[in-house]
Structure formats: C-alpha cells, structure tokens
Design an enzyme around this catalytic site. Structure first.
Site, mmCIF file in Angstrom:
data_model
loop_
_atom_site.group_PDB
_atom_site.id
_atom_site.type_symbol
_atom_site.label_atom_id
_atom_site.label_comp_id
_atom_site.label_asym_id
_atom_site.label_seq_id
_atom_site.Cartn_x
_atom_site.Cartn_y
_atom_site.Cartn_z
ATOM 1 C CD GLU A 41 -3.105 -1.029 2.135
ATOM 2 O OE1 GLU A 41 -3.782 0.003 2.173
ATOM 3 O OE2 GLU A 41 -3.265 -1.989 2.900
ATOM 4 C CB THR A 46 -1.263 4.521 -7.344
ATOM 5 O OG1 THR A 46 -2.082 3.746 -6.460
ATOM 6 C CG2 THR A 46 -2.012 5.772 -7.756
ATOM 7 N NE ARG A 181 -4.078 -1.410 -1.566
ATOM 8 C CZ ARG A 181 -3.047 -2.048 -2.106
ATOM 9 N NH1 ARG A 181 -2.767 -1.900 -3.366
ATOM 10 N NH2 ARG A 181 -2.284 -2.831 -1.379
ATOM 11 C CG ASP A 203 3.876 -3.027 -9.246
ATOM 12 O OD1 ASP A 203 4.394 -2.990 -8.118
ATOM 13 O OD2 ASP A 203 2.652 -2.858 -9.431
ATOM 14 C CD GLN A 207 0.415 -6.703 0.121
ATOM 15 O OE1 GLN A 207 0.916 -7.034 -0.947
ATOM 16 N NE2 GLN A 207 -0.392 -5.671 0.235
#
Length: 357
Positions: A41, A46, A181, A203, A207
């Site tokens: 996150e 994005t 998201r 990318d 996590q």
C-alpha cells in the site's frame, strides 16, 4: 542430397534464431529497467497506472475498465464492512439507532463473495444502505480512528461518489481507477517508450508474503524507485498488526540500499501520499510514534524531513548520491513532474550503458 538440404535448412534456421536473440539482447541492453519496491500500500501500482496515463495510451482498455469497475464495487463494500466492525469494537453509538437493523445487509458479503465479484444490480441494491451508514456520525468518527485498523484511505473518495458509482452506466474515469485499490500479487512488467528510450517498469507485491519474489527481478536493474507511504507513521502493517508501517519500510529500504548487488544502482526514494500527510499531521502527533522527533510536530515539512532523514541514515555508504521526492501518486501532474526529473537523472547516470551498440 536430401540430408544435405535438411542440414542447410537447419543451419539457416539456427542463424535466424541467433540473429533474433542477438537483436533482442541488444534491445534489452538499451532498456531502462526500473524496479518498483516498497511495502504494501505504498503506491507502487498507482504509480504504474500514472505511467499508463502519462506515457502509455492515456487511457485503459475496455476490459481493464470493466475489471476496475468490479474492483471498485468490492472496495466500497469491503471498506464499509471494516467500518461497521470497527464501530462496534470502538463502541461508538449510532446517531440513528435504527441503522443497526441494516448492518447484516452489508456484513452478509463474505470475502469469498467479494473475490468472486459483485454485479451492478447487487451493488445498486446495497448502495442506499452504504450511503446511509456513511451519513451517520458514528461511522465518520470510526473513519477518523482508522489508524487503529486496516482500511484503504481511498474509500472516502468512493463513499462520496457512491451515487455515480452505482449508476448502471458507470464507466470508471482515470481518476476513479487511480483511487481503486487492489493488492499486487506476483510480478507485473510494463514497457513504455519515452522519448525513443524503452523504460521497463517491474512492479512486485509489497506484502511480506510477496517479497521473496523480489530477488527474481534484481538482474540488470538500471534504477530502483522505492516508495514509502509517508502518511502512515501512525499505522501498523496488516501482517502482524504491531509493526509500525514506516519502521517496516525503513527496514526494507536499509536491506535494499546496503545490498552489494545494488552498489552501482541509483535508488530514488519517493515519500508518497504527501496529500494525506498534510491532512494527518495536525491531527496525529508523530511524537507518540517516534520519540526521537525533535522538530515542530505540527509542521508538515518538519515531519517530511524527519522521515527522509530516517531513510537516509540507514545507508552505510553515505558517499553515494541520495535522491528523494515528495509525491502524491494519485496526482497526475505531480507524478509527471517528478518522473521527468527522475528520468533525466537516470538517463544521465546511465548514458554509456544505454547507448546503442
């Protein structure tokens, strides 16, 4: 004769394959290979969406938009489930007690239901209830305490646009897609030609469970873009509910910055979510989470430079140049400007390697 003919044909095929492989290797050497790293996150995905908007086709395909619409439905219902559960645990009283009778109509959606996908008719049916919950002061109070539980900051955007989102002809805009998201699983690669130079962005999921895959991507890296959610200094990570998110990010950055594999790779730090940081600093005292903070705890700039300093000091080789930017990944103009600066720096530092041979 037949045997000689076959041998010649095989030789020709081998030479053709070798030429193609040589051409491909040459093209790969010319590519700028950028690895996006950071904890979950932090805004990596994005950022990739912004590259599609700025340097790609400028918009997403019809199939991608349909998938994002489904994901937005899931985002909204999932976020309201989290808020309803947290409201009960925080013991905030309903402004209108009659709203309690509708709680089960949202809580009935299991994670399996959400992962399978919510259709438009089902979402439209539950929309008035979600909108009504969001109007209640108890849910607003709960959202203000979101550092105590796990929820995406972008949910407020969709709650405030829920009437439009529920329309049968809802077609997500680029802005909607930037706020949507979805956790990255595995490794995704995107290539954009920027001023005749191919940039390959890699990318990987942030996590903890995804990080073992990072090492598969370490070969021939031109530069690393390391993203930090700077606004999350008062939040803990999803994986253990104890570790501070900025502390986790710094620990990862320290490992990457001091890895011998990257001794000659430029690492650019993106202190992301500056917009959320500006809203949070006046409300959440950073001194409660970082006792070594000595500046003005209500100054956004003091907080920003304190956090940058934490990352900068984790590098063992302080002679290497240190690059950082304050970013807002959902702001297209901000990312356009920041990446232009990064691109020029990367090309300048790697000019000889990237020149056609």
């Amino acid at each position: 004769m037949v045997g000689l003919c076959c041998l010649k044909q095989n030789d020709d095929q081998t030479r053709t394959i070798e030429k193609e492989l040589q051409k491909e290797r040459k093209q790969m050497r010319r590519q700028v290979k950028l690895l996006l790293l950071g904890s979950g996150e932090s805004g990596k995905s994005t950022f990739i969406k912004q590259m599609v908007i700025i340097h790609g086709p400028g918009e997403f395909t019809a199939d991608e938009v349909r998938a994002y619409r489904q994901q937005i439905y899931q985002n909204v219902i999932s976020a309201m489930r989290v808020l309803l559960d947290a409201r009960q645990k925080l013991n905030f009283e309903w402004e209108k007690p009659s709203r309690e009778q509708n709680v089960e109509k949202v809580m009935r959606f299991s994670m399996a239901d959400l992962l399978r996908g919510i259709d438009q008719a089902t979402f439209a049916e539950v929309t008035p209830i979600v909108r009504d919950f969001w109007d209640d002061e108890a849910i607003k109070q709960t959202y203000e305490q979101r550092n105590l539980f796990q929820i995406s900051d972008s949910c407020i955007y969709f709650f405030e646009n829920i009437t439009r989102v529920a329309m049968p002809d809802f077609y997500p805009t680029n802005r909607d897609i930037l706020f949507c998201r979805k956790a990255t699983r595995g490794i995704t690669e995107h290539v954009f030609e920027i001023q005749k130079v191919p940039f390959r962005f890699i990318d990987v999921g942030g996590q903890r469970s995804q990080r073992q895959k990072w090492f598969q991507c370490f070969e021939d890296i031109t530069s690393i873009l390391f993203m930090v959610a700077s606004s999350e200094y008062d939040q803990v990570i999803l994986e253990d509910r104890r570790t501070n998110r900025v502390v986790e990010s710094r620990s990862i950055f320290e490992t990457i910055a001091n890895n011998k594999t990257f001794a000659h790779v430029s690492i650019i730090l993106f202190m992301n979510k500056s917009d959320l940081l500006e809203k949070k600093v006046p409300k959440s005292d950073i001194r409660q989470y970082f006792s070594d903070f000595t500046g003005d705890h209500k100054s956004v700039r003091d907080v920003q430079f304190f956090l940058v300093d934490k990352f900068e000091k984790s590098r063992k080789d302080r002679r290497r140049p240190f690059f950082y930017h304050f970013t807002t990944a959902i702001d297209t103009e901000n990312i356009r400007r920041v990446f232009r600066d990064c691109r020029e720096s990367i090309l300048e530092r790697n000019l000889n390697t990237l020149m056609m041979q």
